[in-house]
Design a protein around this motif. Structure first.
Motif, PDB file in Angstrom:
ATOM      1  N   GLY A  40       0.805  -1.218   0.000  1.00 28.68           N
ATOM      2  CA  GLY A  40       0.000   0.000   0.000  1.00 28.68           C
ATOM      3  C   GLY A  40       0.836   1.264   0.000  1.00 28.68           C
ATOM      4  N   ALA A  41       2.017   1.195   0.611  1.00 30.00           N
ATOM      5  CA  ALA A  41       2.890   2.370   0.654  1.00 30.00           C
ATOM      6  C   ALA A  41       3.361   2.751  -0.750  1.00 30.00           C
ATOM      7  CB  ALA A  41       4.084   2.097   1.554  1.00 30.00           C
ATOM      8  N   LEU A  42       3.594   1.756  -1.583  1.00 34.15           N
ATOM      9  CA  LEU A  42       4.005   2.020  -2.970  1.00 34.15           C
ATOM     10  C   LEU A  42       2.879   2.702  -3.745  1.00 34.15           C
ATOM     11  CD1 LEU A  42       6.139   1.664  -5.219  1.00 34.15           C
ATOM     12  CD2 LEU A  42       5.088  -0.546  -5.699  1.00 34.15           C
ATOM     13  N   VAL A  43       1.663   2.216  -3.561  1.00 31.14           N
ATOM     14  CA  VAL A  43       0.505   2.796  -4.252  1.00 31.14           C
ATOM     15  C   VAL A  43       0.301   4.243  -3.813  1.00 31.14           C
ATOM     16  CG1 VAL A  43      -1.996   2.640  -4.525  1.00 31.14           C
ATOM     17  CG2 VAL A  43      -0.615   0.559  -4.553  1.00 31.14           C
ATOM     18  N   LEU A  44       0.336   4.486  -2.520  1.00 34.78           N
ATOM     19  CA  LEU A  44       0.150   5.855  -2.029  1.00 34.78           C
ATOM     20  C   LEU A  44       1.332   6.751  -2.371  1.00 34.78           C
ATOM     21  CD1 LEU A  44      -1.455   5.174   1.456  1.00 34.78           C
ATOM     22  CD2 LEU A  44      -2.562   6.035  -0.601  1.00 34.78           C
ATOM     23  N   GLY A  45       2.527   6.191  -2.346  1.00 35.10           N
ATOM     24  CA  GLY A  45       3.720   6.983  -2.641  1.00 35.10           C
ATOM     25  C   GLY A  45       3.741   7.494  -4.074  1.00 35.10           C
ATOM     26  N   ILE A  46       3.448   6.619  -5.024  1.00 31.42           N
ATOM     27  CA  ILE A  46       3.443   7.058  -6.427  1.00 31.42           C
ATOM     28  C   ILE A  46       2.279   7.998  -6.681  1.00 31.42           C
ATOM     29  CG2 ILE A  46       2.091   5.166  -7.401  1.00 31.42           C
ATOM     30  CD1 ILE A  46       5.212   6.708  -8.995  1.00 31.42           C
ATOM     31  N   ASN A  47       1.170   7.778  -5.986  1.00 34.99           N
ATOM     32  CA  ASN A  47       0.023   8.674  -6.120  1.00 34.99           C
ATOM     33  C   ASN A  47       0.388  10.073  -5.636  1.00 34.99           C
ATOM     34  OD1 ASN A  47      -2.688   9.233  -6.775  1.00 34.99           O
ATOM     35  ND2 ASN A  47      -3.256   9.048  -4.627  1.00 34.99           N
ATOM     36  N   ASN A  48       1.027  10.153  -4.487  1.00 35.51           N
ATOM     37  CA  ASN A  48       1.430  11.459  -3.952  1.00 35.51           C
ATOM     38  C   ASN A  48       2.520  12.118  -4.796  1.00 35.51           C
ATOM     39  OD1 ASN A  48      -0.383  11.230  -1.840  1.00 35.51           O
ATOM     40  ND2 ASN A  48       1.128  10.298  -0.476  1.00 35.51           N
ATOM     41  N   ALA A  49       3.364  11.315  -5.414  1.00 32.18           N
ATOM     42  CA  ALA A  49       4.479  11.867  -6.174  1.00 32.18           C
ATOM     43  C   ALA A  49       4.066  12.385  -7.551  1.00 32.18           C
ATOM     44  CB  ALA A  49       5.567  10.800  -6.331  1.00 32.18           C
ATOM     45  N   LEU A  50       3.179  11.682  -8.250  1.00 30.99           N
ATOM     46  CA  LEU A  50       2.904  12.013  -9.650  1.00 30.99           C
ATOM     47  C   LEU A  50       1.523  12.577  -9.944  1.00 30.99           C
ATOM     48  CD1 LEU A  50       4.525   9.149 -11.740  1.00 30.99           C
ATOM     49  CD2 LEU A  50       5.338  11.465 -11.408  1.00 30.99           C
ATOM     50  N   LYS A  51       0.564  12.339  -9.077  1.00 33.04           N
ATOM     51  CA  LYS A  51      -0.816  12.694  -9.421  1.00 33.04           C
ATOM     52  C   LYS A  51      -0.982  14.174  -9.736  1.00 33.04           C
ATOM     53  CE  LYS A  51      -4.008  13.148  -6.340  1.00 33.04           C
ATOM     54  NZ  LYS A  51      -4.962  12.909  -5.272  1.00 33.04           N
ATOM     55  N   THR A  52      -0.519  15.038  -8.883  1.00 32.17           N
ATOM     56  CA  THR A  52      -0.706  16.473  -9.087  1.00 32.17           C
ATOM     57  C   THR A  52      -0.009  16.960 -10.353  1.00 32.17           C
ATOM     58  OG1 THR A  52      -0.850  16.775  -6.695  1.00 32.17           O
ATOM     59  CG2 THR A  52      -0.429  18.738  -8.022  1.00 32.17           C
ATOM     60  N   TYR A  53       1.200  16.493 -10.575  1.00 33.87           N
ATOM     61  CA  TYR A  53       1.942  16.916 -11.759  1.00 33.87           C
ATOM     62  C   TYR A  53       1.292  16.422 -13.045  1.00 33.87           C
ATOM     63  CZ  TYR A  53       5.483  18.114  -8.337  1.00 33.87           C
ATOM     64  OH  TYR A  53       6.148  18.646  -7.267  1.00 33.87           O
ATOM     65  N   SER A  54       0.824  15.183 -13.042  1.00 33.62           N
ATOM     66  CA  SER A  54       0.199  14.667 -14.256  1.00 33.62           C
ATOM     67  C   SER A  54      -1.133  15.365 -14.535  1.00 33.62           C
ATOM     68  CB  SER A  54       0.002  13.145 -14.174  1.00 33.62           C
ATOM     69  OG  SER A  54      -0.859  12.796 -13.127  1.00 33.62           O
ATOM     70  N   ILE A  55      -1.856  15.761 -13.505  1.00 38.02           N
ATOM     71  CA  ILE A  55      -3.092  16.517 -13.709  1.00 38.02           C
ATOM     72  C   ILE A  55      -2.791  17.885 -14.305  1.00 38.02           C
ATOM     73  CG2 ILE A  55      -4.979  17.683 -12.497  1.00 38.02           C
ATOM     74  CD1 ILE A  55      -5.077  15.251 -10.620  1.00 38.02           C
ATOM     75  N   TRP A  56      -1.765  18.552 -13.813  1.00 32.53           N
ATOM     76  CA  TRP A  56      -1.391  19.867 -14.351  1.00 32.53           C
ATOM     77  C   TRP A  56      -0.963  19.772 -15.810  1.00 32.53           C
ATOM     78  CZ3 TRP A  56      -2.215  24.671 -12.892  1.00 32.53           C
ATOM     79  CH2 TRP A  56      -2.545  24.919 -11.568  1.00 32.53           C
ATOM     80  N   VAL A  57      -0.145  18.772 -16.106  1.00 30.96           N
ATOM     81  CA  VAL A  57       0.333  18.607 -17.486  1.00 30.96           C
ATOM     82  C   VAL A  57      -0.828  18.267 -18.415  1.00 30.96           C
ATOM     83  CG1 VAL A  57       1.806  17.202 -18.980  1.00 30.96           C
ATOM     84  CG2 VAL A  57       2.679  18.005 -16.796  1.00 30.96           C
ATOM     85  N   ALA A  58      -1.741  17.407 -17.963  1.00 31.39           N
ATOM     86  CA  ALA A  58      -2.903  17.059 -18.777  1.00 31.39           C
ATOM     87  C   ALA A  58      -3.803  18.277 -19.005  1.00 31.39           C
ATOM     88  CB  ALA A  58      -3.693  15.938 -18.110  1.00 31.39           C
ATOM     89  N   SER A  59      -3.931  19.118 -17.997  1.00 31.63           N
ATOM     90  CA  SER A  59      -4.753  20.326 -18.142  1.00 31.63           C
ATOM     91  C   SER A  59      -4.145  21.300 -19.139  1.00 31.63           C
ATOM     92  CB  SER A  59      -4.916  21.013 -16.790  1.00 31.63           C
ATOM     93  OG  SER A  59      -5.583  20.177 -15.887  1.00 31.63           O
ATOM     94  N   VAL A  60      -2.842  21.486 -19.073  1.00 22.56           N
ATOM     95  CA  VAL A  60      -2.164  22.366 -20.035  1.00 22.56           C
ATOM     96  C   VAL A  60      -2.332  21.818 -21.446  1.00 22.56           C
ATOM     97  CG1 VAL A  60       0.106  23.203 -20.775  1.00 22.56           C
ATOM     98  CG2 VAL A  60      -0.524  23.292 -18.361  1.00 22.56           C
TER      99      VAL A  60
END
Length: 76
Positions: A40-60
């Motif tokens: 579970g730590a891996l799932v949450l860790g990658i979510n915290n690391a990439l989610k915000t950045y990928s949302i911003w890039v997708a929005s742009v």
């Protein structure tokens, strides 16, 4: 003026599209691996690391594609 805006948006689109696709793929595949091995730590860790950045890039990327649709020269 329209052509310049279109060209700028095209460059932004061409950069952000593969970037957010790559980030989304890494995010989903890492979550899949974490779920399969029960980490579970891996799932949450990658979510915290990439989610915000990928949302911003997708929005742009989405906004640049939207703007390009209005700046495209009409066929005669």
């Amino acid at each position: 003026m329209k052509k310049t805006i279109y060209n700028i948006c095209m460059v932004i689109f061409e950069i952000t599209l593969p970037l957010f696709l790559l980030m989304g793929t890494v995010l989903v595949l890492t979550q899949l691996v974490g779920a399969l091995i029960g980490n579970g730590a891996l799932v949450l860790g990658i979510n915290n690391a990439l989610k915000t950045y990928s949302i911003w890039v997708a929005s742009v990327c989405a906004f640049s594609g939207f703007i390009m649709s209005y700046c495209k020269e009409k066929k005669k």
